[in-house]
Enzyme design. Structure first.
Site, PDB file in Angstrom:
ATOM      1  N   GLY A 147      66.161 -39.553  10.484  1.00  0.00           N
ATOM      2  CA  GLY A 147      66.642 -38.567  11.445  1.00  0.00           C
ATOM      3  C   GLY A 147      68.025 -38.975  11.913  1.00  0.00           C
ATOM      4  N   CYS A 148      68.294 -38.764  13.181  1.00  0.00           N
ATOM      5  CA  CYS A 148      69.585 -39.111  13.758  1.00  0.00           C
ATOM      6  C   CYS A 148      69.807 -40.626  13.694  1.00  0.00           C
ATOM      7  CB  CYS A 148      69.638 -38.630  15.212  1.00  0.00           C
ATOM      8  SG  CYS A 148      71.148 -39.112  16.054  1.00  0.00           S
ATOM      9  N   PHE A 149      70.976 -41.028  13.223  1.00  0.00           N
ATOM     10  CA  PHE A 149      71.216 -42.468  13.078  1.00  0.00           C
ATOM     11  C   PHE A 149      71.378 -43.192  14.402  1.00  0.00           C
ATOM     12  CE2 PHE A 149      75.659 -41.117  11.295  1.00  0.00           C
ATOM     13  CZ  PHE A 149      76.105 -40.697  12.538  1.00  0.00           C
ATOM     14  N   TRP A 150      71.639 -42.473  15.482  1.00  0.00           N
ATOM     15  CA  TRP A 150      71.779 -43.127  16.778  1.00  0.00           C
ATOM     16  C   TRP A 150      70.497 -43.838  17.182  1.00  0.00           C
ATOM     17  CZ3 TRP A 150      73.802 -38.096  19.448  1.00  0.00           C
ATOM     18  CH2 TRP A 150      75.102 -37.824  19.015  1.00  0.00           C
ATOM     19  N   TYR A 210      70.911 -36.038  24.932  1.00  0.00           N
ATOM     20  CA  TYR A 210      70.173 -36.392  23.712  1.00  0.00           C
ATOM     21  C   TYR A 210      69.584 -37.802  23.830  1.00  0.00           C
ATOM     22  CZ  TYR A 210      68.974 -36.793  18.778  1.00  0.00           C
ATOM     23  OH  TYR A 210      68.290 -36.951  17.601  1.00  0.00           O
TER      24      TYR A 210
END
Length: 176
Positions: A10-13, A155
Site C-alpha cells: 500500500g502506501c509506502f509511508w 492521513y
C-alpha cells in the site's frame, strides 16, 4: 551480512515508518518499482499510469533480523489478501509485493505465504506478488521519513498511526 529487499504494502509511508524502528534495519528508502516508466514520479505513480508500485527498499543485517522476520512484519503491516488496494488506496500502485534479490529470499517468501494460507491466518488467500527485484526509483525527498515529519497530517492520524500502534505492540521485541 547486509541484505536488501523491496516491499510494497500500500502506501509506502506506513511501512517505511514501521521498518525504521526495527532492530537490524540499516536503512529504509521509499520509492517505486515494478513498472514500465523510466521516469516515475509520485504524481504519475498515484495516477496509476506507470505500472510501478509504491515500495520501500530496505537494507538489513541478517545477523540481527532474518529475512523471514522481515517478511513476518510485512504480512502484519497490511492486508496481503486485497488485490491492488490497501484500505482507501486503490490501484496497482498499492499492490502487495515482495521484490526479492536472491533465490533464498524467494523461497522464504513462498514458504511463508504457503504457511499463512495453510493456517488460514487471513480469511482469504494471500495475493502478494513475489517477483525478482527490478530497478528501484527513489521517491521524491518529501516522502522520505514522511510520518515523522508530518505526524499531524490527516492521513497519518487516520491510517498510519493505528497501524503503527498495532505494529509496535505486536513486534515490541523487534524494536530499536
Amino acid at each position: 551480512m547486509t541484505q536488501e529487499l523491496m516491499l510494497g504494502a500500500g502506501c509506502f509511508w506506513c511501512i517505511e515508518a514501521a521498518y525504521l524502528s526495527v532492530k537490524g534495519v540499516i536503512s529504509v528508502e521509499p520509492g517505486y518499482s515494478g513498472g514500465h516508466s523510466a521516469t516515475p514520479s509520485y504524481h504519475d505513480v498515484c495516477r496509476g499510469i506507470t505500472g510501478h508500485a509504491e515500495v520501500i527498499k530496505i537494507h538489513y543485517d541478517d545477523n540481527i533480523i532474518s529475512t523471514r522476520e522481515i517478511l513476518e512484519i510485512f504480512f502484519n503491516l497490511h492486508d496481503p489478501t486485497q488485490l491492488n488496494r490497501q484500505g482507501y488506496d486503490v490501484g496497482t500502485q498499492y499492490r502487495s509485493a515482495i521484490f526479492f534479490y536472491n533465490d533464498q529470499q524467494r523461497v522464504i517468501a513462498d514458504k511463508l505465504i504457503q504457511e499463512i494460507n495453510h493456517h488460514s491466518i487471513w480469511p482469504e488467500p494471500i495475493v502478494t506478488e513475489v517477483s525478482p527485484a527490478q530497478k528501484f526509483y527513489v521517491a521524491e525527498q518529501a516522502h522520505k521519513d514522511y510520518v515523522n515529519k508530518n505526524p499531524e497530517s490527516r492521513y497519518c492520524q487516520l491510517v498510519v498511526s493505528p497501524k503503527l500502534a498495532k505494529f509496535k505492540q505486536t513486534f515490541a521485541k523487534n524494536l530499536k
